[in-house]
Design an enzyme around this catalytic site. Structure first.
Site, PDB file in Angstrom:
ATOM      1  N   GLU A 128       0.799  -1.315  -0.020  1.00  0.00           N
ATOM      2  CA  GLU A 128       0.060   0.025   0.007  1.00  0.00           C
ATOM      3  C   GLU A 128       0.976   1.279  -0.010  1.00  0.00           C
ATOM      4  O   GLU A 128       0.976   2.057   1.025  1.00  0.00           O
ATOM      5  CB  GLU A 128      -0.942   0.026   1.146  1.00  0.00           C
ATOM      6  CG  GLU A 128      -1.922  -1.178   1.079  1.00  0.00           C
ATOM      7  CD  GLU A 128      -3.015  -1.038   2.460  1.00  0.00           C
ATOM      8  OE1 GLU A 128      -3.804  -1.952   2.342  1.00  0.00           O
ATOM      9  OE2 GLU A 128      -2.607  -0.441   3.271  1.00  0.00           O
ATOM     10  N   GLU A 174      -4.913  -9.099   0.727  1.00  0.00           N
ATOM     11  CA  GLU A 174      -5.479  -8.648   1.963  1.00  0.00           C
ATOM     12  C   GLU A 174      -7.014  -8.369   1.855  1.00  0.00           C
ATOM     13  O   GLU A 174      -7.517  -7.695   0.925  1.00  0.00           O
ATOM     14  CB  GLU A 174      -4.975  -7.288   2.472  1.00  0.00           C
ATOM     15  CG  GLU A 174      -3.697  -7.502   3.386  1.00  0.00           C
ATOM     16  CD  GLU A 174      -3.270  -6.028   3.770  1.00  0.00           C
ATOM     17  OE1 GLU A 174      -4.233  -5.368   4.484  1.00  0.00           O
ATOM     18  OE2 GLU A 174      -2.153  -5.656   4.091  1.00  0.00           O
TER      19      GLU A 174
END
Length: 469
Positions: A167, A365
């Site tokens: 991220e 995720e």
């Protein structure tokens, strides 16, 4: 009931990170999280910092056995830059850290669990932040490449899947736009510079990996959030286009499509936020190639055209839209009322298939947050009853299966997370794990979702009531 079977050799497991699980014992350096918590514990839920957390440093054998118990064939975690490296300028490793990571990775491999290793999960070494400004600095991109090269040389013979950044937009948002990560600055131009330099650090690390001619693969994990509109009006559609450009395409296009969106460059120029760059650095980024993409997804983004004046004194993406709450949406009653929208998984997959060359990817995720009270106590059978998660995960998996059946090139799924772990300023406010962590004793207690996942992973399929699509 309908059965949903997944492709052969599909990866099943969970994701975590070094700074959220290992603790700080034995590290030769502090990360920005260690130092920020030491100076401002009030910013962290219940004042809990990263010092002890899950004690993976000492309990990794026990934890790998628990992973195996619920059917994992893979697990993603990260190497802490501040643990592995003794000398940041040379990339010289720390002997104790090398032993720990070798032992940890070997324990996974010996138990049939493929380690997928990430190099950066928000954890800039404090020294590099204070001395150079972290990724504000071009020099730190070189230091990151040296760290990456050290990791590749030490562990590349046993690690088949590497990730450069998890991220990468989050340090930009949290540290330079919205003040939820250190260094807590609010500066649109600096945010753009950090974003560019992170992509440059990624490209340099990928180049190091290629030069070593290792047999594995290297990729990046992006949090891709589909943007949905309040209405079909042209104004709302344009607002969604801006949100997608700034939050998704800003990293996805350079790192996967190998081009910087012209519209993004023009937008940043209009706000005097263009970063300082060189043509050589741009070329290095667009010439780098990842072998796979990881995708993190939790909640959708809903927007509408701005109806109120933008009042911040620094640029943020919300200059072009306002966030919107769908009055007909479904929401998680157990944690911050986050919206639940499984359809987003399918929409992400179709976007990657149709607009990004159908690159090989995996769901890196996904998780359903609950708090300690809503999960409830350990039941008489020793299991924590979090069945709320199971039906929701089934709905998301139905959408993933639908996408794979339509040609999406997805090769695995990792839930967040294995054991309830420390989560930045939220500490242990939100719980996601297959196992509960008892903060007083360190004990791990399995949840019903973990038992469900074991059956899913071992059979490579699940059955549930057929959902309308």
């Amino acid at each position: 009931m309908k059965t949903y079977a997944f492709p052969e050799n599909f990866l099943w497991g969970a994701a975590a990170s070094g700074p959220q699980t290992e603790g700080t014992e034995g590290k030769p350096h502090r990360s920005i999280w260690d130092s920020w918590h030491a100076s401002h514990p009030e910013r962290f839920f219940q004042g809990i910092g990263p010092e002890k957390v899950c004690e993976t440093l000492h309990k990794y054998k026990e934890d790998v056995a628990l992973m195996k118990n619920i059917g994992f064939n893979s697990f993603r975690t990260s190497i802490q830059w501040s643990r592995l490296i003794d000398d940041f300028e040379t990339g010289t490793p720390n002997t104790d850290a090398v032993k720990f990571y070798n032992d940890y990775f070997d324990e996974m491999i010996n138990n049939g669990i493929e380690p997928m290793i990430n190099l950066y999960h928000f954890d800039m070494p404090e020294e590099l932040q204070q001395r150079y400004g972290g990724f504000e600095s071009h020099h730190v991109t070189d230091l990151f490449a040296r760290f990456a090269a050290t990791a590749f040389k030490l562990f590349g013979h046993k690690i088949k899947y590497w990730v450069t950044f998890n991220e990468p937009i989050v340090p930009v948002e949290g540290g330079y736009l919205y003040d939820f990560h250190y260094p807590c600055k609010k500066d649109g131009k600096l945010a753009a510079q950090v974003g560019f330099n992170i992509m440059l650090a990624h490209a340099k690390a990928v180049n190091c990996y290629r030069q070593l001619n290792l047999s594995g693969e290297i990729g990046v994990v992006l949090n891709l959030t589909p943007t949905y509109t309040r209405s079909d009006s042209e104004e709302d559609k344009k607002a969604a286009w801006y949100a997608d450009l700034l939050f998704n395409r800003s990293f996805l296009d350079p790192l996967v499509k190998h081009q910087f969106p012209k519209e993004l460059c023009e937008l940043l120029a209009a706000h005097n936020c263009l970063p300082e760059i060189s043509k050589a650095d741009v070329t290095l980024i667009t010439d780098s190639r990842v072998d796979f993409l990881g995708v993190n997804y939790y909640v959708p983004r809903r927007v509408q055209a701005r109806e109120t004046e933008y009042t911040l004194d620094h640029f943020t993406p919300e200059f072009y839209f306002e966030n919107y709450i769908d009055p007909n949406g479904r929401f998680n009653p157990y944690r911050d009322n986050n919206e639940i929208h499984p359809q987003a998984i399918y929409d992400i997959a179709v976007n990657i298939r149709d607009n990004y060359g159908n690159i090989k990817w995996y769901l890196a995720e996904i998780g359903i947050a609950m708090d300690l009270e809503s999960e409830g106590p350990v039941q008489p059978d020793g299991v924590i009853d979090d069945h709320f998660r199971i039906s929701l995960m089934e709905e998301h998996l139905v959408q993933l299966h639908r996408a794979i059946s339509g040609g999406a090139n997805c090769f695995g799924l990792h839930q967040w997370t294995f054991i309830d772990n420390w989560s930045w300023i939220n500490s242990f406010k939100r719980r996601y794990g297959f196992y509960r962590l008892d903060l007083d004793t360190g004990e791990r207690h399995i949840k019903r979702n973990g038992l469900w996942f074991r059956q899913l992973a071992q059979s490579n399929q699940f059955s549930c009531k057929e959902h309308s699509l």
